[in-house]
Design an enzyme around this catalytic site. Sequence first.
Site, PDB file in Angstrom:
ATOM      1  N   SER A   1     -10.937   4.755 -12.017  1.00 44.13           N
ATOM      2  CA  SER A   1     -11.320   4.267 -10.688  1.00 44.13           C
ATOM      3  C   SER A   1     -10.205   3.408 -10.095  1.00 44.13           C
ATOM      4  CB  SER A   1     -12.617   3.452 -10.787  1.00 44.13           C
ATOM      5  OG  SER A   1     -12.902   2.804  -9.562  1.00 44.13           O
TER       6      SER A   1
ATOM      7  N   PHE B   1      -5.875   4.968   0.812  1.00 47.26           N
ATOM      8  CA  PHE B   1      -6.256   5.550  -0.468  1.00 47.26           C
ATOM      9  C   PHE B   1      -6.448   7.050  -0.356  1.00 47.26           C
ATOM     10  CE2 PHE B   1      -8.306   1.194  -0.593  1.00 47.26           C
ATOM     11  CZ  PHE B   1      -7.196   0.623  -1.157  1.00 47.26           C
TER      12      PHE B   1
ATOM     13  N   TRP C   1      -7.410   5.657  -9.090  1.00 45.64           N
ATOM     14  CA  TRP C   1      -7.745   6.398  -7.872  1.00 45.64           C
ATOM     15  C   TRP C   1      -7.454   5.552  -6.636  1.00 45.64           C
ATOM     16  CZ3 TRP C   1     -11.045   5.375  -3.826  1.00 45.64           C
ATOM     17  CH2 TRP C   1     -11.309   6.445  -2.952  1.00 45.64           C
ATOM     18  N   HIS C   2      -7.690   4.239  -6.741  1.00 47.80           N
ATOM     19  CA  HIS C   2      -7.518   3.395  -5.563  1.00 47.80           C
ATOM     20  C   HIS C   2      -6.052   3.241  -5.151  1.00 47.80           C
ATOM     21  CE1 HIS C   2     -11.750   2.113  -6.046  1.00 47.80           C
ATOM     22  NE2 HIS C   2     -11.653   1.835  -4.782  1.00 47.80           N
ATOM     23  N   GLY C   3      -5.129   3.381  -6.073  1.00 51.81           N
ATOM     24  CA  GLY C   3      -3.746   3.248  -5.667  1.00 51.81           C
ATOM     25  C   GLY C   3      -2.769   3.424  -6.813  1.00 51.81           C
TER      26      GLY C   3
END
Length: 474
Positions: A317, A474, A320-322
Amino acid sequence: MIFTSNIFIFIYLPVFLAIYYGVKDTWRSHVIVFGSYLFYAWWRPDFLLLFVGITYWNYYFGIKINRLRDIDRKLAFRWLTIGVVGNLATLGYFKYANFGAEALANTLQQFGVNTFTLENIILPLGISFYVFQALSYIVDIYRKDADPTDRFVDFAAFISLFPQLIAGPILRYRVIAEQLRQRVHSFDLFSLGACRFMQGFAKKVLIADSLAPINTYFLSISEPTMAEVWLGCVGSLFQLYFDFSGYSDMAIGLGMMMGFRFAENFNQPFNSMSLTEFWKRWHLTLSEFLRDYVFIPIAKTNKVGTDTAAFTTMFLSGLWHGASFSFIFFGVYFGFFMLLERRLGLTTRIDSPYRPGRHIIAMIMVVLSMPLFVTGDLGHSIELYAGAFGFNGVGSIDNYLYATSSMTMAFLVIAIIWLVVTGVVNRRFYDHDRNRYFMQHVAGWQAGLLWFGFSLAVTKLAANTFSPFLYFQF
């Protein structure tokens, strides 16, 4: 193009809706695809080819997997694997190639090896969202949770639906398939959608954008004091919430105006009494995607325990955000403390009895995650943590008053009032009474208040012309 722009409000949306309601039902998916491609190409026309390519790739693999899933399960799984790898490779290249090359070059440099640079790769708008939607389609077909679409245009409409194309909510095909084939268009639903859109617009333009100077000053301070860091973290968290939930309100509202019912993306996250509960209330469609397509498959392998599966899910997670070490540690932060909650029996559910102590601790832990999230830089995050724990003194918030404005601080108070009022009003809505959402059914003075807020936001937007969303990165 974005919702909070003059071109969208005054030209694109009215023209799109006029055409959409002017054609027969069978042509509305075509209108959605054409309108959504125009919406996306407004940013970069060349990246529309990538978008169309991913759409056709998953449509083709969906057909192949469907043909094989009942007669040769192993071969169907191979097609699924190729389809998933293709999607993830595309996402990985555009989102992580620069970060990976930079990290590798820095590592090699430590050993005296000549380094290299990679040409800057532009991150396509919304790729993290539409790739996940496409992935869910082929996985659900393989699992027999959904049947493939009969028409390519319906699938293209599912992937490209412009209300949620850029930043979600992440749609599941199995949930929305029937709505793509047939949906109800009514004045009542359109009216509900319009109210939800106006509310989200006001949240974004009036509240989130007004809080932005706090975040700007917060990130510019050198050797910040304890008071400066804590106020900066709270202000940044509120800005992020009103920005992202405002976008989600607009997306859900636009969907209603087109006859769709999208999943909710937030459920009063600031009522959480544990970090585990927080992720059941914040960015719900991402949390549910990771639960169904990452956590459960890992946990079911029986090779690792649920703790490892949960930690891996939160790690991914964060990734995924950056593409930076700070986002990786953002995922590790939540993964570690959520495991600690499980071990200590502190995990709570949405319907758990209210306990003030746990509520306060959970909110402090959420606020403390903000340096990792808002800076995008691990070194800077560490400097902010040093300030948060008093290494630069206690200090005061006086500099915020000089660097921002009294209006910014006033909107910080308005944000808190909004959260309290909507928290009370929306309780029945989140208890499955879907007609009780705040300011969704309005009449009399409430209608006047909603129109006043929307008009004020439009006036402010007209002065600025452009107001980007935080989650677009994102």
